[in-house]
Design a protein around this motif. Structure first.
Motif, PDB file in Angstrom:
ATOM      1  N   SER A   1      12.932  76.118 143.547  1.00  0.00           N
ATOM      2  CA  SER A   1      13.698  75.227 144.411  1.00  0.00           C
ATOM      3  C   SER A   1      14.058  75.914 145.732  1.00  0.00           C
ATOM      4  N   LEU A   2      14.454  77.191 145.652  1.00  0.00           N
ATOM      5  CA  LEU A   2      14.778  77.939 146.867  1.00  0.00           C
ATOM      6  C   LEU A   2      13.553  78.075 147.763  1.00  0.00           C
ATOM      7  N   GLU A   3      12.402  78.362 147.138  1.00  0.00           N
ATOM      8  CA  GLU A   3      11.188  78.521 147.930  1.00  0.00           C
ATOM      9  C   GLU A   3      10.791  77.203 148.582  1.00  0.00           C
ATOM     10  N   THR A   4      10.899  76.112 147.792  1.00  0.00           N
ATOM     11  CA  THR A   4      10.556  74.794 148.339  1.00  0.00           C
ATOM     12  C   THR A   4      11.499  74.416 149.472  1.00  0.00           C
ATOM     13  N   ASN A   5      12.802  74.654 149.262  1.00  0.00           N
ATOM     14  CA  ASN A   5      13.779  74.327 150.310  1.00  0.00           C
ATOM     15  C   ASN A   5      13.550  75.164 151.566  1.00  0.00           C
TER      16      ASN A   5
ATOM     17  N   GLN B   1      10.661  76.394 152.543  1.00  0.00           N
ATOM     18  CA  GLN B   1       9.476  75.853 153.204  1.00  0.00           C
ATOM     19  C   GLN B   1       9.806  74.560 153.937  1.00  0.00           C
ATOM     20  N   SER B   2      10.637  73.718 153.288  1.00  0.00           N
ATOM     21  CA  SER B   2      11.049  72.468 153.941  1.00  0.00           C
ATOM     22  C   SER B   2      11.867  72.762 155.196  1.00  0.00           C
ATOM     23  N   ARG B   3      12.739  73.770 155.092  1.00  0.00           N
ATOM     24  CA  ARG B   3      13.560  74.129 156.256  1.00  0.00           C
ATOM     25  C   ARG B   3      12.687  74.596 157.416  1.00  0.00           C
ATOM     26  N   GLN B   4      11.695  75.421 157.090  1.00  0.00           N
ATOM     27  CA  GLN B   4      10.811  75.916 158.143  1.00  0.00           C
ATOM     28  C   GLN B   4      10.004  74.778 158.761  1.00  0.00           C
ATOM     29  N   ARG B   5       9.519  73.856 157.897  1.00  0.00           N
ATOM     30  CA  ARG B   5       8.787  72.704 158.440  1.00  0.00           C
ATOM     31  C   ARG B   5       9.700  71.827 159.290  1.00  0.00           C
ATOM     32  N   LEU B   6      10.950  71.673 158.807  1.00  0.00           N
ATOM     33  CA  LEU B   6      11.908  70.855 159.549  1.00  0.00           C
ATOM     34  C   LEU B   6      12.168  71.447 160.925  1.00  0.00           C
ATOM     35  N   LEU B   7      12.398  72.754 160.963  1.00  0.00           N
ATOM     36  CA  LEU B   7      12.634  73.400 162.257  1.00  0.00           C
ATOM     37  C   LEU B   7      11.428  73.249 163.177  1.00  0.00           C
ATOM     38  N   ALA B   8      10.239  73.407 162.591  1.00  0.00           N
ATOM     39  CA  ALA B   8       9.027  73.262 163.402  1.00  0.00           C
ATOM     40  C   ALA B   8       8.893  71.833 163.916  1.00  0.00           C
ATOM     41  N   ASP B   9       9.185  70.845 163.029  1.00  0.00           N
ATOM     42  CA  ASP B   9       9.085  69.442 163.447  1.00  0.00           C
ATOM     43  C   ASP B   9      10.125  69.100 164.516  1.00  0.00           C
ATOM     44  N   ILE B  10      11.360  69.593 164.311  1.00  0.00           N
ATOM     45  CA  ILE B  10      12.400  69.320 165.304  1.00  0.00           C
ATOM     46  C   ILE B  10      12.020  69.937 166.655  1.00  0.00           C
ATOM     47  N   ALA B  11      11.535  71.174 166.591  1.00  0.00           N
ATOM     48  CA  ALA B  11      11.122  71.833 167.836  1.00  0.00           C
ATOM     49  C   ALA B  11      10.022  71.046 168.531  1.00  0.00           C
ATOM     50  N   HIS B  12       9.062  70.555 167.719  1.00  0.00           N
ATOM     51  CA  HIS B  12       7.963  69.779 168.321  1.00  0.00           C
ATOM     52  C   HIS B  12       8.473  68.472 168.904  1.00  0.00           C
ATOM     53  N   GLU B  13       9.342  67.767 168.126  1.00  0.00           N
ATOM     54  CA  GLU B  13       9.841  66.475 168.601  1.00  0.00           C
ATOM     55  C   GLU B  13      10.686  66.633 169.873  1.00  0.00           C
TER      56      GLU B  13
END
Length: 473
Positions: free
Chosen positions: A239-243, A245-257
C-alpha cells in the motif's frame, strides 16, 4: 540476543525451573511416602509373624529355653535386631548374642511387644533398627498376639539397605527432572528462536522501508499469527509503495497540467512584450482562458483534497434531486445542440427526496454530463435518467448518464475515477479535460454517503451512475 530474546529466555527458564522443580519435589515426596508405606506394611506383617511364632513356641515348650536359635531364624534377612525378654524383663534371646542374661532396664529397652498366652504374660519382643545401639529404644507397645499393630513404632523401621534404595530412587527422580528440564529448555530455546527470527526480519524490513526501500517484503513461512503479521506487513508495504507511486504520478500530472496553461500564458505575454503579438482582444482572451483553466484546476484539486480528508463543508438540506437534474440537462442541452448531440431525459414522478448539498450535487451532474459530451461524437445521443433503487438493501435514488461514444476498454474501467486518469490522454487534453472531473464525482458522491460506478462496452458507449440515499421521513 535482543532484549525480547532475553525476556523469552528468562520466562522460559523460570517456567522450566518451577515446573521441573515442583514436579520433582512432588514425585520425591510421593515416592518416599509410598515407599515408607510399603515398608510399614512389610514390617507389620513381619512383627505379626514373629509374635505369632514366639507365642506358638512358648505354648509348646512352656518356656523360652533354646529360643535364641528360633529368634535368629525368624529374623532371617530382615534388617535390625530382635531381642526377647521374659515377663520379668530378663533377656532370654538376642539375635546378636550380646545381651542375653541382662535386664532390659540396663539397655533402656521399653515399650516392647507383649507376648501373651491365654491371658498370661510370657515376655516382650523388641525390634531394634540396624542403626540402634545398646541404649536404643525397643519398639512396639504391649500388643496381644494377633492384634493389629499397624500403628506400632516398630513398623516404621527402615533398614540401611532400604534407606539406600530410597535415596537412590530420590536421586534418580531429581536427575530425571534435571535432564527433562534441560531438554525442555533446549526445545523452548529452539521455539523461541523461531519466534524471534521472523520478528527480526520484520524489524529489518521496517527499517529499510523507513529508509525509502518501499519494495521491501518479508517472507511468509507460516499460517499462524506470525504469518498473519508478515502478510499484514507486506500488504502495508504494498500500500505504501502504491501510494508513493500514485503520489509521484499525481505530482507529475499536476506539474504537467499547470505547465501547459502557464506555457501558453508565458508565450503569449512574451510575444506581446517582444512585439510579435499585438495586445488585442484575441491574445488577451487566450491569456484569460488559460488563467481560467488554472483557476479551475486549482479549485478542483482543493475540492478533492478537502473531500478526501473529510473536511469538505456540505450545506445539507432536504431537496428534490429531479430539479437539479432538469436544471443541468437544460444547461447541457445548449452544448449538445452545438455538437449535434441528442440529449434525452427520463425523470419520472414520485421520486424520493435526498438530503444533500445542492451546489455539490449540481457539480456531480455537470461533470458527468460534461464528460459524456466530450466522448460522444456528432450525431450521437446522451440519456439522462433517474429512478428509485435499493442499493445494498438501502433505499435511494440512482442517477445515470449514458452515452453512445467510443466506450472504455475493460483494463481502464477500474481506474476511471482516479485522479488525472485518462483513457485517451491527447484527446482529453485537446478537449479541455483535466482528468479530475470523475474523481470529483466520486469524492462528492461518497461525501453524501453515496456510491459511483461505471459500465461500458468498447465501441458502444458508457453509463456513469451515482446513487444517493433517500431522506428519512
Amino acid at each position: 540476543m535482543s532484549r525480547l530474546s532475553y525476556k523469552i529466555f528468562g520466562a522460559l527458564l523460570l517456567t522450566v525451573l518451577l515446573s521441573v522443580g515442583l514436579t520433582s519435589f512432588a514425585a520425591n515426596q510421593l515416592t518416599a511416602s509410598q515407599f515408607r508405606q510399603y515398608i510399614i506394611r512389610g514390617n507389620t506383617e513381619f512383627i505379626t509373624s514373629v509374635e505369632s511364632a514366639l507365642g506358638t513356641y512358648y505354648a509348646q515348650y512352656q518356656g523360652w529355653d533354646n529360643v535364641n536359635g528360633v529368634l535368629i531364624q525368624l529374623l532371617g534377612s530382615n534388617g535390625g535386631r530382635l531381642v526377647l525378654s521374659d515377663a520379668s524383663g530378663l533377656i532370654v534371646a538376642d539375635t546378636q548374642n550380646k545381651w542375653i542374661g541382662y535386664q532390659t532396664d540396663e539397655y533402656s529397652l521399653s515399650n516392647g511387644t507383649l507376648i501373651s498366652i491365654s491371658g498370661t504374660d510370657a515376655g516382650y519382643l523388641y525390634w531394634i533398627g540396624s542403626q540402634g545401639s545398646g541404649s536404643g529404644s525397643g519398639y512396639g507397645k504391649g500388643m496381644q498376639s494377633g492384634q493389629n499393630n499397624s500403628g506400632n513404632a516398630a513398623a516404621g523401621i527402615i533398614s540401611e539397605s532400604q534407606q539406600q534404595l530410597l535415596d537412590e530412587m530420590n536421586r534418580s527422580i531429581w536427575l530425571s527432572g534435571g535432564l527433562a528440564g534441560l531438554a525442555a529448555l533446549g526445545l523452548g530455546l529452539l521455539l523461541a528462536s523461531q519466534i524471534i527470527r521472523p520478528l527480526k526480519a520484520l524489524s529489518r524490513s521496517a527499517r529499510r522501508i523507513a529508509g525509502g526501500e518501499l519494495s521491501q517484503r518479508v517472507k511468509v513461512d507460516s499460517r499462524d499469527e506470525l504469518g498473519e503479521l508478515a502478510e499484514s506487513f507486506n500488504h502495508m508495504a504494498q500500500s505504501l509503495e502504491t501510494n508513493e507511486q500514485s503520489r509521484q504520478r499525481l505530482l507529475a500530472d499536476i506539474a504537467h497540467e499547470l505547465r501547459t496553461p502557464l506555457t501558453v500564458i508565458e508565450g503569449t505575454v512574451d510575444g506581446i512584450l517582444d512585439g510579435v503579438f499585438e495586445a488585442d482582444a484575441q491574445h488577451l482572451t487566450t491569456i484569460k482562458e488559460e488563467s481560467a483553466t488554472l483557476t479551475r484546476l486549482i479549485k478542483d484539486l482543493r475540492d478533492i483534497s478537502l473531500a478526501e480528508s473529510g473536511k469538505l463543508k456540505l450545506e445539507m438540506t432536504q431537496l428534490d434531486i429531479a430539479d437539479i437534474i432538469r436544471r443541468q440537462a437544460k444547461q447541457a442541452s445548449i452544448l449538445a445542440k452545438d455538437k449535434s448531440i441528442a440529449l434525452l431525459s427520463d425523470i419520472p414522478a414520485n421520486l424520493s427526496t435526498v438530503t444533500g448539498d445542492a451546489t455539490r450535487l449540481n457539480q456531480i451532474t455537470a461533470n458527468l454530463l460534461s464528460n459524456a459530451l466530450r466522448h460522444t461524437p456528432a450525431g450521437g445521443q446522451i440519456s439522462l435518467s433517474l429512478k428509485n433503487m435499493l442499493y445494498r438493501d438501502k433505499p435511494g435514488i440512482m442517477v445515470s448518464v449514458t452515452d453512445n461514444g467510443e466506450g472504455i476498454p475493460p483494463a481502464d474501467l477500474p481506474h476511471i475515477f482516479d485522479r488525472f486518469y485518462r483513457v485517451n490522454t491527447s484527446r482529453a487534453r485537446s478537449e479541455g479535460g483535466s482528468g479530475l472531473g470523475l474523481a470529483i464525482v466520486k469524492e462528492m458522491a461518497e461525501a453524501h454517503g453515496g456510491y459511483v460506478w461505471a459500465e461500458s462496452l468498447l465501441g458502444k458507449g458508457s453509463t456513469f451512475n451515482y446513487w444517493l440515499p433517500a431522506s428519512h421521513t
